[in-house]
Design a protein around this motif. Structure first.
Motif, PDB file in Angstrom:
ATOM      1  N   ILE A 149     -46.008  -6.652 -73.629  1.00 38.43           N
ATOM      2  CA  ILE A 149     -44.719  -6.819 -72.964  1.00 38.43           C
ATOM      3  C   ILE A 149     -44.707  -8.219 -72.364  1.00 38.43           C
ATOM      4  N   PRO A 150     -43.770  -9.075 -72.781  1.00 38.08           N
ATOM      5  CA  PRO A 150     -43.763 -10.442 -72.240  1.00 38.08           C
ATOM      6  C   PRO A 150     -43.644 -10.452 -70.716  1.00 38.08           C
ATOM      7  N   VAL A 151     -44.511 -11.222 -70.096  1.00 43.50           N
ATOM      8  CA  VAL A 151     -44.461 -11.390 -68.647  1.00 43.50           C
ATOM      9  C   VAL A 151     -43.395 -12.419 -68.307  1.00 43.50           C
ATOM     10  N   LYS A 152     -42.500 -12.060 -67.406  1.00 42.66           N
ATOM     11  CA  LYS A 152     -41.441 -12.984 -67.001  1.00 42.66           C
ATOM     12  C   LYS A 152     -42.002 -14.047 -66.065  1.00 42.66           C
ATOM     13  N   GLU A 153     -41.900 -15.290 -66.496  1.00 37.96           N
ATOM     14  CA  GLU A 153     -42.289 -16.385 -65.618  1.00 37.96           C
ATOM     15  C   GLU A 153     -41.157 -16.641 -64.624  1.00 37.96           C
ATOM     16  N   HIS A 154     -41.505 -16.874 -63.396  1.00 37.89           N
ATOM     17  CA  HIS A 154     -40.478 -17.110 -62.384  1.00 37.89           C
ATOM     18  C   HIS A 154     -41.026 -18.005 -61.288  1.00 37.89           C
ATOM     19  N   SER A 155     -40.134 -18.583 -60.551  1.00 38.22           N
ATOM     20  CA  SER A 155     -40.526 -19.450 -59.433  1.00 38.22           C
ATOM     21  C   SER A 155     -40.096 -18.863 -58.094  1.00 38.22           C
ATOM     22  N   LEU A 156     -39.826 -17.558 -58.092  1.00 35.82           N
ATOM     23  CA  LEU A 156     -39.385 -16.915 -56.856  1.00 35.82           C
ATOM     24  C   LEU A 156     -40.473 -16.929 -55.798  1.00 35.82           C
ATOM     25  N   ASN A 157     -40.096 -17.199 -54.584  1.00 34.25           N
ATOM     26  CA  ASN A 157     -40.971 -16.966 -53.449  1.00 34.25           C
ATOM     27  C   ASN A 157     -40.710 -15.533 -53.003  1.00 34.25           C
ATOM     28  N   LEU A 158     -41.628 -14.629 -53.350  1.00 38.68           N
ATOM     29  CA  LEU A 158     -41.376 -13.204 -53.135  1.00 38.68           C
ATOM     30  C   LEU A 158     -41.205 -12.869 -51.662  1.00 38.68           C
ATOM     31  N   PHE A 159     -41.923 -13.571 -50.801  1.00 39.01           N
ATOM     32  CA  PHE A 159     -41.775 -13.330 -49.362  1.00 39.01           C
ATOM     33  C   PHE A 159     -40.371 -13.702 -48.912  1.00 39.01           C
ATOM     34  N   GLN A 160     -39.875 -14.838 -49.386  1.00 34.70           N
ATOM     35  CA  GLN A 160     -38.513 -15.240 -49.031  1.00 34.70           C
ATOM     36  C   GLN A 160     -37.492 -14.250 -49.576  1.00 34.70           C
ATOM     37  N   GLU A 161     -37.734 -13.725 -50.772  1.00 33.70           N
ATOM     38  CA  GLU A 161     -36.810 -12.744 -51.350  1.00 33.70           C
ATOM     39  C   GLU A 161     -36.726 -11.492 -50.488  1.00 33.70           C
ATOM     40  N   LYS A 162     -37.854 -11.091 -49.942  1.00 34.85           N
ATOM     41  CA  LYS A 162     -37.886  -9.919 -49.060  1.00 34.85           C
ATOM     42  C   LYS A 162     -37.018 -10.143 -47.821  1.00 34.85           C
ATOM     43  N   VAL A 163     -37.181 -11.289 -47.193  1.00 37.93           N
ATOM     44  CA  VAL A 163     -36.433 -11.593 -45.975  1.00 37.93           C
ATOM     45  C   VAL A 163     -34.947 -11.785 -46.283  1.00 37.93           C
ATOM     46  N   LYS A 164     -34.641 -12.448 -47.400  1.00 39.46           N
ATOM     47  CA  LYS A 164     -33.244 -12.636 -47.806  1.00 39.46           C
ATOM     48  C   LYS A 164     -32.558 -11.290 -48.035  1.00 39.46           C
ATOM     49  N   ASP A 165     -33.267 -10.352 -48.634  1.00 35.54           N
ATOM     50  CA  ASP A 165     -32.672  -9.039 -48.905  1.00 35.54           C
ATOM     51  C   ASP A 165     -32.398  -8.291 -47.611  1.00 35.54           C
ATOM     52  N   PHE A 166     -33.279  -8.437 -46.639  1.00 35.41           N
ATOM     53  CA  PHE A 166     -33.069  -7.825 -45.327  1.00 35.41           C
ATOM     54  C   PHE A 166     -31.803  -8.373 -44.678  1.00 35.41           C
ATOM     55  N   VAL A 167     -31.657  -9.694 -44.695  1.00 35.05           N
ATOM     56  CA  VAL A 167     -30.469 -10.317 -44.104  1.00 35.05           C
ATOM     57  C   VAL A 167     -29.213  -9.874 -44.851  1.00 35.05           C
ATOM     58  N   ALA A 168     -29.282  -9.832 -46.185  1.00 31.26           N
ATOM     59  CA  ALA A 168     -28.122  -9.406 -46.975  1.00 31.26           C
ATOM     60  C   ALA A 168     -27.752  -7.959 -46.675  1.00 31.26           C
ATOM     61  N   ALA A 169     -28.749  -7.113 -46.462  1.00 37.71           N
ATOM     62  CA  ALA A 169     -28.472  -5.708 -46.138  1.00 37.71           C
ATOM     63  C   ALA A 169     -27.765  -5.596 -44.790  1.00 37.71           C
ATOM     64  N   ILE A 170     -28.151  -6.442 -43.826  1.00 40.07           N
ATOM     65  CA  ILE A 170     -27.460  -6.454 -42.537  1.00 40.07           C
ATOM     66  C   ILE A 170     -26.010  -6.879 -42.726  1.00 40.07           C
TER      67      ILE A 170
END
Length: 363
Positions: A302-323
């Motif tokens: 299964i091809p591994v998706k290469e990405h440049s996401l900062n997973l920690f930042q994504e977590k915090v961004k999702d929290f703010v978006a949920a608020i």
């Protein structure tokens, strides 16, 4: 709440992980960190100055911070304070992003979920590996049915050397060692892919031969948590979960994560090299689907998706978006309660040297 309205955030606990939260919040528009609390005198003020939070107020008592007009709080305390600070924050009307592990005891986790339901305030737990797109692929394969009836899962990981220090190795502050620090990530990976089935029983063994030996750890004299653990967990739906974790060992790996089903199998290896790698707080290295095609044993990478996401930042961004959007918790406490129940069961089983049942109330 509009996207242009400023989200007011408080930080409770000003250790190393709090800096990661601050850095993540700084990348999000219309977010302001207005307060920091730490029970160590002067530490909150030092943190504010060191991180350029010129508008933030320092507090030594988190309850005083919670009296402010805040939209949400990041809780970055040692594990033993997760329960009290989360409960106080939700009762004060705040939305909560809590660092892992959820709590020290199962009873604490149960109360935290109950308070979230009673108050209607969010309790989301900080498992940033969920935001890796490859973790989404793992879950989609397992949930698609192409593995058939999943009956066995093996997860966990091991560092050849990777023992933290300080609050992580003292039971009075951390509650548990490798299980709570990195084991919870492995459990979330497997359980989230399965849809978080309810755990029923645990038979486990733990040890700390490395942490208590001054040859391997500089704080051996106060190291009183486990640095290794293994458990067989029975889950609803007739699924057996083999869970293993290690901070230190004389071995290169404890193996891949595997899902065995009646129609196929899925193998996932972690990315990374070196003595601190080999666990699921990092990225996916490879994914392989094992299945039969026209009677032939077939292995499909299964091809591994290469990405440049900062997973920690994504977590915090999702929290703010949920608020902002009034959504429910991105990684809800109701799910991670099962994760905490397994860790609790592992520790009880190891101490009693027998299998133990997991009893959970209807919430």
């Amino acid at each position: 709440m509009t996207t242009t309205q400023t989200i007011r955030i408080g930080i409770i606990g000003s250790g190393g992980i709090a800096r990661a939260h601050v850095n993540a919040y700084k990348t999000i528009d219309n977010v302001e960190i207005v307060a920091v609390a730490d029970l160590v005198p002067g530490k909150a003020r030092e943190f504010i100055e060191a991180n350029g939070l010129t508008a933030a107020q320092p507090f030594e008592d988190h309850r005083e911070l919670l009296q402010l007009d805040l939209d949400g709080v990041s809780i970055c305390t040692p594990n033993m304070a997760h329960h009290r600070t989360s409960v106080d924050a939700m009762k004060a009307g705040k939305q909560v992003l809590l660092e892992k592990p959820m709590s020290v005891t199962l009873d604490e986790a149960i109360e935290m979920v109950q308070v979230s339901k009673q108050t209607g305030n969010m309790l989301t737990i900080g498992f940033q590996p969920r935001y890796d797109p490859n973790m989404h692929i793992v879950r989609s394969i397992v949930q698609s049915g192409q593995l058939g009836n999943v009956y066995y899962v093996e997860t966990g990981g091991g560092r050849r050397r990777g023992m933290p220090r300080g609050t992580f190795v003292r039971k009075e502050l951390a509650g548990a060692g490798a299980m709570a620090d990195i084991g919870c990530y492995s459990l979330d990976m497997a359980l989230h892919a399965l849809g978080y089935p309810k755990p029923l029983s645990v038979s486990a063994y733990t040890s700390n031969f490395f942490g208590t030996n001054p040859k391997y750890h500089p704080e051996a004299d106060r190291f009183d948590v486990e640095d290794f653990g293994v458990a067989l967990i029975r889950l609803e739906g007739g699924i057996a979960l083999n869970f293993k974790i290690s901070w230190a060992m004389h071995m290169d790996t404890l193996g891949a994560t595997m899902f065995l089903g009646s129609e196929g199998g899925l193998k996932i290896t972690p990315a990374g090299k070196g003595p601190w790698s080999g666990v699921w707080d990092g990225k996916v290295g490879s994914m392989t689907l094992f299945h039969d095609v026209l009677g032939h044993h077939t292995e499909s990478p299964i091809p591994v998706k290469e990405h440049s996401l900062n997973l920690f930042q994504e977590k915090v961004k999702d929290f703010v978006a949920a608020i902002r959007e009034g959504r429910s918790a991105p990684i809800p406490g109701e799910e991670i309660l099962y994760n905490q129940a397994i860790i609790d069961g592992v520790l009880r089983s190891s101490e009693l040297r027998r299998e133990v049942e997991i009893s959970l109330p209807n919430l």
